[in-house]
Enzyme design. Structure first.
Site, mmCIF file in Angstrom:
data_model
loop_
_atom_site.group_PDB
_atom_site.id
_atom_site.type_symbol
_atom_site.label_atom_id
_atom_site.label_comp_id
_atom_site.label_asym_id
_atom_site.label_seq_id
_atom_site.Cartn_x
_atom_site.Cartn_y
_atom_site.Cartn_z
ATOM 1 N N SER A 183 57.489 -92.177 41.162
ATOM 2 C CA SER A 183 58.088 -90.843 41.187
ATOM 3 C C SER A 183 59.535 -90.840 40.726
ATOM 4 C CB SER A 183 57.989 -90.251 42.598
ATOM 5 O OG SER A 183 56.653 -90.113 42.993
ATOM 6 N N HIS A 235 63.345 -89.248 44.472
ATOM 7 C CA HIS A 235 63.183 -88.209 43.455
ATOM 8 C C HIS A 235 64.545 -87.775 42.916
ATOM 9 C CE1 HIS A 235 59.063 -86.852 45.279
ATOM 10 N NE2 HIS A 235 59.068 -88.108 44.867
#
Length: 312
Positions: A183, A235
């Protein structure tokens, strides 16, 4: 062919006619077939299969083997019971053994976990979601800029996500947390798409629609970080890293630039890049040094604090 003056007489008077320069015919852009992103896809899927093989739920589970999800069909590759892993994957100890990110182990010298965690996934659902994003964004970027730009962008963005994940764990003093997934690197691709749009602004026709659609996609992906159990710090770290790297790695020539070898005499060549592109590049390089420096400094500061011996 250069400019040529032609004299013509009209009613006893003469004027000079200068024909326009010949048109420019630069060769069409060569098509590029993405190969790095498909390799990353295959490696991630293969490593997930290897992780499930090493996990061996029927043998390692304290409960009866039939409690492993899809045991009758997958056998050794079956998933942990849903109360252990709702994402259809292995146990956390297997992820740690395979190279998952754990701050304590990084502090003990296993720095490679900052990168190895990018290729592992916590479950089948996690893997599918990330691989869809990888193919959707990665292939387009690689076809536009080539593997030698997208490859470093992917890895360095993932590193930035791993560093911010470590900083977040250390701040909250959450011992034993295992973090895996691509991610951080994928959010880096999103961030790079935004900075690429900014630094190459002159070549886009529908500028407002392009940036609005990209902002919506980014907002939706960042909202995923609000789900419990998702490492939103990775993230954010990956997105910021990719955003800065985009100014450095994805800068394109300005609109109307043509290489001098395709220009006939009489044409004035445009500069390859605009001044603001170089300005963004310089700022991004400085910010990248500070950004990664901050992450490593926090990690090493924690090491110093942990290893310090107080004399009494």
């Amino acid at each position: 062919m250069g400019k040529r003056d032609v004299e013509a007489g009209v009613g006893g008077s003469f004027y000079h006619y200068t024909p326009p320069p010949p048109p420019i015919y630069p060769p069409p852009r060569e098509s590029y077939l993405s190969w790095l992103v498909p390799i990353i896809f295959v490696v991630d899927v293969a490593l997930f299969a290897l992780t499930m093989y090493e996990n061996n739920c029927p043998e390692s589970l304290d409960e009866p083997a039939h409690t492993c999800v899809f045991f009758d069909h997958l056998g050794r590759f079956s998933f942990e019971p849903l109360h252990n892993n709702p994402l259809l994957g292995p146990k956390t100890t297997t992820l740690q053994n395979m190279g998952g990110l754990r701050v304590e182990l990084v502090q003990e010298g296993e720095w490679w976990r900052l990168l190895s965690c990018l290729w592992l996934h916590a479950g089948l659902i996690h893997l599918i979601a990330n691989m869809i994003s990888l193919l959707f964004m990665g292939i387009r970027l690689e076809e536009e800029f080539g593997f030698w730009r997208v490859g470093p962008l992917y890895v360095l963005s993932g590193l930035g996500g791993s560093l911010m994940s470590c900083v977040n764990v250390l701040r909250k003093q959450r011992v034993g947390v295992i973090s895996v997934g691509a991610s951080g690197a994928l959010f880096g691709l999103l961030g790079a798409m935004l900075s690429e749009l900014i630094t190459n602004w002159t070549i886009y026709a529908n500028k407002c629609s392009a940036i609005l659609s990209l902002i919506v996609v980014i907002a939706l992906n960042l909202a995923v970080g609000l789900i419990p159990g998702v490492d939103s710090s990775a993230h954010i770290g990956g997105f910021v890293s990719g955003f800065l790297l985009g100014f450095v790695l994805l800068m394109r020539p300005q609109f109307g630039y043509v290489s001098s070898k395709y220009l006939p005499p009489g044409y004035k060549q445009k500069s390859r890049h605009k001044c603001y592109q170089y300005f963004f590049l310089l700022l991004a390089l400085i910010a990248l040094i500070l950004w990664y420096g901050y992450g490593f400094a926090e990690l090493y500061k924690s090491i110093d604090t942990t290893d310090r011996i107080d004399l009494v």
